[in-house]
Scaffold this motif. Structure first.
Motif, mmCIF file in Angstrom:
data_model
loop_
_atom_site.group_PDB
_atom_site.id
_atom_site.type_symbol
_atom_site.label_atom_id
_atom_site.label_comp_id
_atom_site.label_asym_id
_atom_site.label_seq_id
_atom_site.Cartn_x
_atom_site.Cartn_y
_atom_site.Cartn_z
ATOM 1 N N LYS A 48 0.832 -1.207 0.000
ATOM 2 C CA LYS A 48 0.000 0.000 0.000
ATOM 3 C C LYS A 48 0.862 1.251 0.000
ATOM 4 O O LYS A 48 0.587 2.216 -0.694
ATOM 5 N N LEU A 49 1.942 1.241 0.810
ATOM 6 C CA LEU A 49 2.808 2.417 0.891
ATOM 7 C C LEU A 49 3.528 2.653 -0.436
ATOM 8 O O LEU A 49 3.712 3.801 -0.850
ATOM 9 N N ASP A 50 3.938 1.550 -1.109
ATOM 10 C CA ASP A 50 4.577 1.711 -2.419
ATOM 11 C C ASP A 50 3.624 2.390 -3.398
ATOM 12 O O ASP A 50 4.019 3.270 -4.169
ATOM 13 N N ARG A 51 2.359 1.958 -3.345
ATOM 14 C CA ARG A 51 1.347 2.551 -4.225
ATOM 15 C C ARG A 51 1.139 4.035 -3.886
ATOM 16 O O ARG A 51 1.018 4.883 -4.766
ATOM 17 N N ILE A 52 1.102 4.329 -2.578
ATOM 18 C CA ILE A 52 0.915 5.715 -2.136
ATOM 19 C C ILE A 52 2.107 6.570 -2.541
ATOM 20 O O ILE A 52 1.956 7.716 -2.965
ATOM 21 N N HIS A 53 3.334 6.000 -2.436
ATOM 22 C CA HIS A 53 4.540 6.734 -2.846
ATOM 23 C C HIS A 53 4.448 7.133 -4.310
ATOM 24 O O HIS A 53 4.749 8.274 -4.687
ATOM 25 N N LYS A 54 4.045 6.182 -5.162
ATOM 26 C CA LYS A 54 3.928 6.469 -6.599
ATOM 27 C C LYS A 54 2.885 7.551 -6.848
ATOM 28 O O LYS A 54 3.083 8.456 -7.652
ATOM 29 N N GLN A 55 1.765 7.448 -6.112
ATOM 30 C CA GLN A 55 0.692 8.412 -6.288
ATOM 31 C C GLN A 55 1.142 9.817 -5.876
ATOM 32 O O GLN A 55 0.893 10.790 -6.590
ATOM 33 N N GLN A 90 4.906 17.032 4.001
ATOM 34 C CA GLN A 90 4.706 16.787 5.434
ATOM 35 C C GLN A 90 4.169 15.386 5.732
ATOM 36 O O GLN A 90 4.009 15.019 6.893
ATOM 37 N N ILE A 91 3.895 14.613 4.688
ATOM 38 C CA ILE A 91 3.360 13.268 4.913
ATOM 39 C C ILE A 91 4.414 12.385 5.578
ATOM 40 O O ILE A 91 5.537 12.256 5.083
ATOM 41 N N ASP A 92 4.046 11.826 6.707
ATOM 42 C CA ASP A 92 4.917 10.913 7.444
ATOM 43 C C ASP A 92 4.457 9.483 7.156
ATOM 44 O O ASP A 92 3.391 9.063 7.616
ATOM 45 N N TYR A 93 5.250 8.730 6.399
ATOM 46 C CA TYR A 93 4.848 7.393 5.974
ATOM 47 C C TYR A 93 4.920 6.352 7.107
ATOM 48 O O TYR A 93 4.566 5.201 6.904
ATOM 49 N N ALA A 94 5.388 6.798 8.270
ATOM 50 C CA ALA A 94 5.385 5.898 9.432
ATOM 51 C C ALA A 94 4.032 5.947 10.148
ATOM 52 O O ALA A 94 3.747 5.111 11.003
ATOM 53 N N LYS A 95 3.209 6.942 9.780
ATOM 54 C CA LYS A 95 1.895 7.091 10.405
ATOM 55 C C LYS A 95 0.926 6.042 9.849
ATOM 56 O O LYS A 95 1.196 5.417 8.817
ATOM 57 N N PRO A 96 -0.241 5.865 10.511
ATOM 58 C CA PRO A 96 -1.254 4.938 9.978
ATOM 59 C C PRO A 96 -1.677 5.328 8.562
ATOM 60 O O PRO A 96 -1.702 6.515 8.223
ATOM 61 N N ILE A 97 -2.017 4.307 7.765
ATOM 62 C CA ILE A 97 -2.339 4.541 6.358
ATOM 63 C C ILE A 97 -3.534 5.482 6.202
ATOM 64 O O ILE A 97 -3.569 6.302 5.278
ATOM 65 N N GLU A 131 -4.340 7.998 8.050
ATOM 66 C CA GLU A 131 -3.865 9.374 8.240
ATOM 67 C C GLU A 131 -3.107 9.865 7.001
ATOM 68 O O GLU A 131 -3.238 11.018 6.585
ATOM 69 N N ILE A 132 -2.310 8.956 6.419
ATOM 70 C CA ILE A 132 -1.567 9.313 5.199
ATOM 71 C C ILE A 132 -2.535 9.599 4.060
ATOM 72 O O ILE A 132 -2.423 10.599 3.349
ATOM 73 N N ARG A 133 -3.524 8.712 3.925
ATOM 74 C CA ARG A 133 -4.472 8.883 2.823
ATOM 75 C C ARG A 133 -5.305 10.147 2.997
ATOM 76 O O ARG A 133 -5.681 10.797 2.022
ATOM 77 N N LYS A 134 -5.592 10.516 4.239
ATOM 78 C CA LYS A 134 -6.370 11.729 4.478
ATOM 79 C C LYS A 134 -5.652 12.952 3.894
ATOM 80 O O LYS A 134 -6.278 13.805 3.254
ATOM 81 N N LYS A 135 -4.338 13.017 4.091
ATOM 82 C CA LYS A 135 -3.569 14.145 3.546
ATOM 83 C C LYS A 135 -3.546 14.100 2.027
ATOM 84 O O LYS A 135 -3.619 15.132 1.356
ATOM 85 N N ILE A 136 -3.431 12.887 1.474
ATOM 86 C CA ILE A 136 -3.410 12.767 0.013
ATOM 87 C C ILE A 136 -4.754 13.193 -0.576
ATOM 88 O O ILE A 136 -4.803 13.894 -1.599
ATOM 89 N N GLU A 137 -5.846 12.798 0.081
ATOM 90 C CA GLU A 137 -7.160 13.181 -0.439
ATOM 91 C C GLU A 137 -7.400 14.677 -0.294
ATOM 92 O O GLU A 137 -8.119 15.261 -1.092
#
Length: 219
Positions: A32-39, A101-108, A110-116
């Motif tokens: 999931k994180l790899d996919r988020i990184h690409k996005q 500011q996205i911290d990839y160590a945080k829960p997914i 929370e990460i997705r919320k910033k991306i959205e």
């Protein structure tokens, strides 16, 4: 087999099962994180293009204002477009900062919320388009003068200008109310949902729906 031996066997099996589950969870999270990184990399490229484009436009409009400072209607038209350009530029820079500011160590979640939040950026442009509707005349005034050295303002009927300004002044407050409603918090309102979906597309609408769901969940 003795009871103690059975307990040790079960304990060893449980430990092995826990490690397997942890490994699976870790692998899924990594995928999931790899996919988020690409996005996020792709979104960063798009936002960087926006920042460069709006920066160039801001410089051009600044030069236009300086060159026509003595001509009131050209200067005012240039300043209006410059203000909208700076708002759009600030919005794009803000999105880039949010991505950094996205911290990839945080829960997914929370990460997705910033991306959205970044994906919902189109809503800002929609509001700017609506907000600039009452002063649409500034666009042709500046464009025709900049590209073709044509000043159309002297050819416009003064009575039309007065009526136009009066009508648009009356529309300012209804327009501000309308724009204040265009937010993910009002997606339960049918016309808000349809307006956002129609003007910004499915991707932005889904991002706003996700933000709304997260906010409702966090209450």
């Amino acid at each position: 087999m003795e009871t103690n031996e059975l307990k040790e066997l079960f304990a060893a099996y449980d430990a092995k099962l826990d490690r397997a589950l942890q490994l699976n969870e870790s692998s899924l999270k990594k995928i999931k994180l790899d996919r988020i990184h690409k996005q996020t990399r792709w979104i960063s490229v798009l936002r960087s293009i926006e920042v460069v484009s709006f920066s160039i436009l801001a410089v051009i409009l600044g030069s236009f204002i300086a060159d026509n400072w003595a001509v009131a209607h050209l200067a005012v038209s240039g300043v209006i477009l410059h203000v909208f350009t700076l708002i759009a530029l600030a919005g794009s820079i803000g999105q880039l900062v949010l991505l950094q500011q996205i911290d990839y160590a945080k829960p997914i979640v929370e990460i997705r919320k910033k991306i959205e939040l970044v994906n919902s950026h189109a809503l800002l442009f929609l509001k700017l388009v609506f907000l600039s509707a009452p002063i649409w005349w500034a666009y042709p005034v500046v464009a025709l003068n900049y590209f073709f050295n044509i000043d159309i303002y002297p050819h416009i009927d003064p009575d039309f200008v007065v009526k136009y300004v009066a009508v648009n002044a009356l529309l300012v407050f209804p327009l501000l109310w309308f724009l204040s409603k265009l937010t993910y918090k009002n997606l339960h309102i049918k016309w808000v949902r349809k307006t956002i979906g129609f003007f910004t597309g499915t991707k932005t609408k889904k991002s706003l729906e996700f933000l709304n769901e997260i906010e409702e969940f966090e209450k």
